[in-house]
Design an enzyme around this catalytic site. Structure first.
Site, mmCIF file in Angstrom:
data_model
loop_
_atom_site.group_PDB
_atom_site.id
_atom_site.type_symbol
_atom_site.label_atom_id
_atom_site.label_comp_id
_atom_site.label_asym_id
_atom_site.label_seq_id
_atom_site.Cartn_x
_atom_site.Cartn_y
_atom_site.Cartn_z
ATOM 1 N N ASP A 70 0.638 -1.350 0.012
ATOM 2 C CA ASP A 70 -0.035 0.033 0.056
ATOM 3 C C ASP A 70 0.941 1.219 0.034
ATOM 4 O O ASP A 70 1.910 1.272 0.602
ATOM 5 C CB ASP A 70 -0.924 0.072 1.215
ATOM 6 C CG ASP A 70 -1.941 1.103 0.927
ATOM 7 O OD1 ASP A 70 -2.590 0.918 -0.158
ATOM 8 O OD2 ASP A 70 -2.284 1.769 1.897
ATOM 9 N N LYS A 174 13.674 5.475 -12.052
ATOM 10 C CA LYS A 174 12.649 5.541 -10.711
ATOM 11 C C LYS A 174 12.594 4.397 -9.572
ATOM 12 O O LYS A 174 12.824 4.766 -8.678
ATOM 13 C CB LYS A 174 11.262 5.565 -11.549
ATOM 14 C CG LYS A 174 10.116 5.692 -10.344
ATOM 15 C CD LYS A 174 8.680 5.552 -10.914
ATOM 16 C CE LYS A 174 7.882 5.682 -9.628
ATOM 17 N NZ LYS A 174 6.277 5.235 -9.935
HETATM 18 P P1 IMP Z 1 -2.563 1.882 -3.608
HETATM 19 O O1 IMP Z 1 -1.225 1.345 -3.106
HETATM 20 O O2 IMP Z 1 -2.879 1.129 -5.016
HETATM 21 O O3 IMP Z 1 -3.439 2.262 -2.664
HETATM 22 O O4 IMP Z 1 -1.991 3.343 -4.569
HETATM 23 C C1 IMP Z 1 -2.135 4.629 -3.688
HETATM 24 C C2 IMP Z 1 -2.178 5.620 -4.735
HETATM 25 O O5 IMP Z 1 -1.023 6.314 -4.350
HETATM 26 C C3 IMP Z 1 -2.073 5.506 -6.358
HETATM 27 O O6 IMP Z 1 -3.420 5.531 -6.943
HETATM 28 C C4 IMP Z 1 -1.312 6.666 -6.992
HETATM 29 O O7 IMP Z 1 -2.256 7.792 -6.995
HETATM 30 C C5 IMP Z 1 -0.439 6.816 -5.628
HETATM 31 N N1 IMP Z 1 0.798 6.304 -5.934
HETATM 32 C C6 IMP Z 1 1.401 5.229 -5.148
HETATM 33 N N2 IMP Z 1 2.713 4.851 -5.777
HETATM 34 C C7 IMP Z 1 3.164 5.885 -6.723
HETATM 35 C C8 IMP Z 1 4.099 6.301 -7.626
HETATM 36 O O8 IMP Z 1 4.818 5.238 -7.480
HETATM 37 N N3 IMP Z 1 4.036 7.285 -8.442
HETATM 38 C C9 IMP Z 1 2.652 7.968 -8.361
HETATM 39 N N4 IMP Z 1 1.716 7.645 -7.579
HETATM 40 C C10 IMP Z 1 1.713 6.665 -6.735
#
Ligand code: IMP
Length: 199
Positions: A70, A174
């Site tokens: 997450d 990245k």
């Molecule tokens: P989750 O971990 O899938 O809940 O992601 C959470 C949100 O954080 C994603 O939809 C992105 O908007 C943002 N996010 C997480 N990691 C990244 C990254 O590496 N780049 C850009 N946005 C990120």
């Protein structure tokens, strides 16, 4: 040994596959295994809580060792918002362009642009044991989107030590800087012996 990756986000999967390549470890994605629950509801108030919830639910459903992450963005001037709400900052369903536009509006006229990405990785074993590691990447939010690569807030985030956004960097670069890269390398170091017992 087979390790289930509890995500349906292909950008994340690519990053995980690039970094988490351990000998004799077969990674399979949630999409490749029929019958798993669609999306786990991410209703915990910490990254750790959500990562553990995803790992535990898909581990219980599959019977496989399961890795979940997450992640999100914390902006200093916004009291660390959007945080665990990063995906749905501008409402559901997740819309990266709308999230970026909302973030730029929230920071309009704000000079303190400091921000960090955070990532927590959880590992769950079929017997119910679970562990977490984390990673972070400090940087700043610029005033307009730049670059084509990546996803989410990448076009607005410039990591410390760089003058390019994550979207302007290629994915290998990245990965060396990112929160997920750091967390995955921490995970590989911490859990290598369990995940590759016969390597
Ligand atoms: P989750 O971990 O899938 O809940 O992601 C959470 C949100 O954080 C994603 O939809 C992105 O908007 C943002 N996010 C997480 N990691 C990244 C990254 O590496 N780049 C850009 N946005 C990120």
């Amino acid at each position: 040994m087979t390790l289930l990756i509890a995500t349906r986000n292909h950008h994340k999967l690519d990053e995980i596959r690039q970094i988490f390549a351990l000998p004799s470890l077969r990674l399979i994605a949630a999409d490749e295994l029929p019958g798993l629950p669609d999306d786990v509801v991410e209703d915990a108030d910490t990254f750790e809580g959500n990562a553990l919830k995803k790992a535990r639910e898909l581990c219980a459903a599959s019977g496989l060792w399961t890795l979940a992450d997450d992640s999100g963005l914390e902006v200093a001037a916004l009291d660390n918002a959007p945080g665990v709400f990063s995906a749905r900052y501008a409402g559901e369903p997740c819309d990266y362009a709308a999230n970026n536009a909302k973030l730029l509006r929230a920071l309009d006229g704000v000079t303190d642009r400091r921000a960090r990405f955070r990532c927590v990785i959880a590992l769950c074993a079929p017997d119910g044991r679970a562990w977490t590691v984390d990673g972070r990447c400090e940087g700043r939010i610029i005033t307009e989107t730049r670059g084509e690569n990546g996803f989410g807030y990448d076009p607005l985030f410039v990591p410390d030590g760089s003058d390019k956004t994550f979207s302007e960097l290629d994915s290998a670069v990245k990965n060396t800087l990112s929160h997920r890269g750091h967390a995955l390398r921490n995970a590989a170091d911490a859990w290598r012996a369990w995940l590759t017992p016969h390597a």
